[in-house]
Write an enzyme that holds these catalytic residues in place. Structure first.
Site, PDB file in Angstrom:
ATOM      1  N   ASP A   1     -12.425  -1.790  -3.870  1.00  0.00           N
ATOM      2  CA  ASP A   1     -11.903  -0.640  -3.133  1.00  0.00           C
ATOM      3  C   ASP A   1     -11.504   0.476  -4.095  1.00  0.00           C
ATOM      4  O   ASP A   1     -10.445   1.079  -3.948  1.00  0.00           O
ATOM      5  CB  ASP A   1     -10.716  -1.076  -2.272  1.00  0.00           C
TER       6      ASP A   1
ATOM      7  N   VAL B   1       2.748  -1.065   2.357  1.00  0.00           N
ATOM      8  CA  VAL B   1       3.379  -1.039   1.040  1.00  0.00           C
ATOM      9  C   VAL B   1       4.670  -0.244   1.156  1.00  0.00           C
ATOM     10  O   VAL B   1       4.688   0.876   1.680  1.00  0.00           O
ATOM     11  CB  VAL B   1       2.453  -0.424  -0.030  1.00  0.00           C
TER      12      VAL B   1
END
Length: 155
Positions: free
Chosen positions: A140, A32
């Site tokens: 998650d 990211v």
């Protein structure tokens, strides 16, 4: 500028119309990056790892992630702005959430007080309910994946 690490060798300088200006993190599926629009607005860009881009099953999972993220109410997650799941470098551009993760806040400042914890719990559960309402199970959920924006938690 937010706490972005410098780009590493091999990191792209741009993706689509976005300049890549720093690295925010990496996981099993991709990295990211902090990006910037031509107008100077900050965005987050998730780039599928190069070795996974050659795997049709990994690309399909990435495309499903885009589809799922677009169905969730924007008040509780980062809004998807643009994506490319068919090019050489599959990526997702989303709203940049300017705030620390719950993990960072607890590690730096210790446990939260009762009132703050109650607000955090209500905001996080509301976000999870909206995610589940759109037909998605967040697999998650952890303190690193709860960002504390000025207007409340984002999952």
């Amino acid at each position: 500028m937010p706490d972005a690490a410098p780009l590493e060798p091999g990191d792209p300088a741009s993706l689509g119309q976005y300049e890549v200006v720093g690295r925010l993190g990496a996981g099993g599926q991709g990295a990211v990056f902090l990006g910037r629009t031509r107008a100077g607005e900050q965005v987050a860009i998730k780039l599928l790892h190069a070795q996974m881009a050659a795997d049709s099953a990994a690309r399909a999972r990435f495309a499903r992630e885009v589809s799922a993220a677009q169905r969730v109410a924007h008040f509780c997650t980062a809004r998807v702005i643009e994506y490319d799941v068919h090019g050489d470098q599959p990526y997702i551009v989303s709203e940049y959430i300017d705030g620390p993760s719950l993990h960072e806040v607890v590690m730096q400042g210790g446990p939260r007080g009762a009132t703050e914890l109650e607000r955090l719990a209500i905001g996080t559960v509301t976000a999870l309910a909206a995610i589940h309402e759109s037909g998605i199970v967040h697999r998650d959920l952890k303190p690193n994946n709860v960002l504390l924006a000025d207007d409340g938690p984002r999952v």
